[in-house]
Design a protein around this motif. Structure first.
Motif, PDB file in Angstrom:
ATOM      1  N   ARG A   1       0.885  -1.163   0.000  1.00 16.85           N
ATOM      2  CA  ARG A   1       0.000   0.000   0.000  1.00 16.85           C
ATOM      3  C   ARG A   1       0.919   1.207   0.000  1.00 16.85           C
ATOM      4  NH1 ARG A   1      -3.705   2.577  -1.687  1.00 16.85           N
ATOM      5  NH2 ARG A   1      -5.021   3.900  -0.407  1.00 16.85           N
ATOM      6  N   TYR A   2       0.835   2.024  -1.057  1.00 22.81           N
ATOM      7  CA  TYR A   2       1.715   3.192  -1.142  1.00 22.81           C
ATOM      8  C   TYR A   2       0.923   4.371  -1.691  1.00 22.81           C
ATOM      9  CZ  TYR A   2       5.225   6.413  -2.936  1.00 22.81           C
ATOM     10  OH  TYR A   2       5.951   7.537  -3.201  1.00 22.81           O
ATOM     11  N   LEU A   3       0.986   5.494  -1.006  1.00 27.08           N
ATOM     12  CA  LEU A   3       0.342   6.715  -1.497  1.00 27.08           C
ATOM     13  C   LEU A   3       1.417   7.603  -2.095  1.00 27.08           C
ATOM     14  CD1 LEU A   3      -2.005   7.502   1.516  1.00 27.08           C
ATOM     15  CD2 LEU A   3      -2.715   6.798  -0.785  1.00 27.08           C
ATOM     16  N   PRO A   4       1.190   8.154  -3.307  1.00 32.11           N
ATOM     17  CA  PRO A   4       2.215   8.986  -3.930  1.00 32.11           C
ATOM     18  C   PRO A   4       2.704  10.083  -2.983  1.00 32.11           C
ATOM     19  CG  PRO A   4       0.326   8.706  -5.386  1.00 32.11           C
ATOM     20  CD  PRO A   4      -0.043   8.066  -4.097  1.00 32.11           C
ATOM     21  N   GLY A   5       3.994  10.229  -2.903  1.00 42.28           N
ATOM     22  CA  GLY A   5       4.560  11.283  -2.069  1.00 42.28           C
ATOM     23  C   GLY A   5       4.812  10.838  -0.630  1.00 42.28           C
ATOM     24  N   ALA A   6       4.357   9.631  -0.279  1.00 42.73           N
ATOM     25  CA  ALA A   6       4.481   9.195   1.124  1.00 42.73           C
ATOM     26  C   ALA A   6       5.935   8.874   1.478  1.00 42.73           C
ATOM     27  CB  ALA A   6       3.610   7.973   1.358  1.00 42.73           C
TER      28      ALA A   6
ATOM     29  N   TYR B   1      16.134   4.073   0.939  1.00 50.13           N
ATOM     30  CA  TYR B   1      16.146   5.360   0.225  1.00 50.13           C
ATOM     31  C   TYR B   1      15.136   6.325   0.865  1.00 50.13           C
ATOM     32  CZ  TYR B   1      15.875   8.832  -3.478  1.00 50.13           C
ATOM     33  OH  TYR B   1      15.892  10.011  -4.166  1.00 50.13           O
ATOM     34  N   LEU B   2      13.906   5.820   1.106  1.00 48.59           N
ATOM     35  CA  LEU B   2      12.861   6.676   1.697  1.00 48.59           C
ATOM     36  C   LEU B   2      13.281   7.147   3.089  1.00 48.59           C
ATOM     37  CD1 LEU B   2       9.566   4.808   0.693  1.00 48.59           C
ATOM     38  CD2 LEU B   2      10.513   6.870  -0.341  1.00 48.59           C
ATOM     39  N   ASP B   3      13.949   6.272   3.830  1.00 47.47           N
ATOM     40  CA  ASP B   3      14.398   6.667   5.170  1.00 47.47           C
ATOM     41  C   ASP B   3      15.443   7.782   5.078  1.00 47.47           C
ATOM     42  OD1 ASP B   3      12.703   4.854   6.272  1.00 47.47           O
ATOM     43  OD2 ASP B   3      14.210   3.301   6.646  1.00 47.47           O
ATOM     44  N   THR B   4      16.264   7.738   4.029  1.00 49.58           N
ATOM     45  CA  THR B   4      17.304   8.757   3.874  1.00 49.58           C
ATOM     46  C   THR B   4      16.721  10.075   3.372  1.00 49.58           C
ATOM     47  OG1 THR B   4      18.815   6.998   3.264  1.00 49.58           O
ATOM     48  CG2 THR B   4      19.556   9.238   2.776  1.00 49.58           C
ATOM     49  N   TYR B   5      15.885  10.008   2.297  1.00 49.40           N
ATOM     50  CA  TYR B   5      15.456  11.243   1.624  1.00 49.40           C
ATOM     51  C   TYR B   5      14.045  11.704   1.997  1.00 49.40           C
ATOM     52  CZ  TYR B   5      19.620  10.993  -1.269  1.00 49.40           C
ATOM     53  OH  TYR B   5      20.903  10.984  -1.702  1.00 49.40           O
ATOM     54  N   GLY B   6      13.284  10.862   2.688  1.00 54.05           N
ATOM     55  CA  GLY B   6      11.948  11.277   3.131  1.00 54.05           C
ATOM     56  C   GLY B   6      10.841  10.990   2.144  1.00 54.05           C
ATOM     57  N   SER B   7      11.172  10.882   0.848  1.00 53.11           N
ATOM     58  CA  SER B   7      10.178  10.517  -0.174  1.00 53.11           C
ATOM     59  C   SER B   7      10.941  10.246  -1.467  1.00 53.11           C
ATOM     60  CB  SER B   7       9.183  11.652  -0.403  1.00 53.11           C
ATOM     61  OG  SER B   7       9.779  12.671  -1.177  1.00 53.11           O
TER      62      SER B   7
END
Ligand code: GTP
Ligand code: MG
Length: 396
Positions: free
Chosen positions: A266-271, A296-302
């Protein structure tokens, strides 16, 4: 509103386009994969006022998901641009002409430095992505200058000898690429050029063209392929003065969409995160890939894709979302649809501007407007605020 996706070949323009529009576009690891422009629709998010009203909405020109209003914007993905494109090199002029109607541009840069100026693939770190920034700006300015130059003798005579206003004459010449008198005026004010336009040389015209492009088609830089980029490249791009730079991995955004569509996550764009729905269905390679994306998301936030669009609409183009209605009590149109339309208007727009946007006749017949949230009357020059719900009273 139309946003153009530009950059040299093979940097991930079509990947970015597919990730934000979910439209199909050909993607491949070689230059000039895209020849004909791809057009699709992406959605800009704002909090929907139906949440405050406590009644469900019935959107017509937009969508609403879980209290978030999704307002459509058109995205256009064009062929790659190579040096001297303005003179017809590569797919040059055709590519540039595809951008004529764009209100703003997203410049995709290969921040990994794996592609040369022509888009040929090497290894990350082989090339300097900072060079792409100046090159693209130069080509865009040369494109505008060439359009002005085609008719410059005639235009300059009209201005110097027949007394035509310079901003009007130049905006007329550039109307095909959506340049207004105000854009030309801002460019001229920023430069101090000889009052006699016949004295302007090619460099003067280039300086004006550069400024005109900056105001008429403002640009955000997307440091794409950040997932494989050397850290130093990202830092140097982020440090560019006077530029808005967003770090992104279009590839990861697209992969997350696909996994979401397949029901795996489950992924919402921008999350900033995603949720694994069916761990038992994942192959070991997919588990590994999702772990890499999570890091990657943990590093850059999105992934940066949604954020790039939001930067364009809310920062570069300075838009707010407003909702015209016909019934100020029910917040509905004449058929009872609650909050049917959302409009992205420039900050500073007035109640009368909104009336004209709804319909020229409604603008011409404007009497007053009513703020449906407070029931206060708004005069024609009342400046709208983000999230306003507005009833317009008009003669027509
Ligand atoms: N690692 C990584 N690769 C990416 C990313 N975005 C795109 N790519 C890859 O880069 C290559 C080129 O992608 P495209 O989207 O076709 O690039 P383009 O800029 O549209 O290319 P042209 O149409 O040829 O100008 C493909 O192999 C993509 O999978 C990214 O964020 N990270
Ligand atoms: Mg492409």
């Amino acid at each position: 509103m139309q946003i153009g996706v530009v950059g040299k070949p093979n940097v991930g323009k079509s990947t970015f386009f597919s990730a934000c529009t979910l439209a199909k576009a050909e993607i491949a690891a070689y230059p000039f994969t895209t020849i004909e422009a791809n057009r699709g629709v992406s959605y800009i998010r704002s909090r929907c006022p139906h949440v405050d009203k406590g009644v469900p909405c019935n959107p017509k020109n937009s969508r609403c998901e879980a209290g978030v209003r999704l307002v459509p914007v058109e995205i256009i993905d064009v062929a790659g641009l190579v040096p001297d494109a303005h003179a017809g090199r590569g797919l040059g002029n055709k590519f540039l002409d595809d951008l004529s109607a764009a209100d703003a541009l997203i410049h995709i840069v290969d921040s990994s430095g794996a592609t040369d100026m022509e888009g040929n693939l090497g290894k990350p770190g082989d090339h300097d992505p900072v060079a792409e920034v100046a090159f693209l700006r130069d080509e865009m300015a040369l494109w505008v200058r060439d359009i002005i130059k085609r008719d410059w003798h005639r235009i300059s005579r009209q201005i110097d000898l027949e007394g035509q206003k310079v901003d009007k004459a130049m905006a007329e010449r550039l109307s095909g690429i959506k340049v207004t008198e105000r854009d030309v005026n801002a460019a001229l004010r920023a430069l101090s050029l000889d009052p006699m336009t016949s004295k302007w040389d090619d460099d003067d015209l280039l300086a004006i063209s550069r400024k005109i492009r900056e105001t008429s088609k403002p640009m955000v830089i997307v440091a794409n392929k950040a997932d494989i980029a050397p850290k130093d490249n990202i830092e140097r791009l982020m440090a560019l003065k006077g530029e808005i730079v967003v770090t992104a991995s279009a590839e990861y955004e697209l992969a997350l969409h696909r996994a979401d569509a397949a029901g795996l996550i489950r992924y919402l764009p921008g999350a900033s995160s995603f949720q694994v729905l069916r761990p038992e269905c994942l192959k070991p390679a997919q588990v590994k890939a999702l772990e890499t994306v999570k890091r990657y998301l943990d590093t850059y936030g999105s992934t940066g894709v949604e954020q790039s669009l939001e930067h364009v609409v809310f920062k570069l183009l300075d838009r707010i979302t407003v909702y015209p209605v016909e019934d100020e009590h029910k917040w509905s149109d004449k058929d009872g649809n609650v909050l049917p339309d959302a409009h992205l208007v420039k900050r500073g727009s007035t109640a009368r501007d909104l009336a004209f946007r709804v319909h020229t006749e409604i603008g011409e017949g404007f009497i007053r407007a009513i703020n449906a949230r407070t029931n206060r009357v708004m005069g024609a020059d009342h400046v709208l605020e983000d999230g306003d719900v507005v009833k317009i009273v008009s003669h027509r």
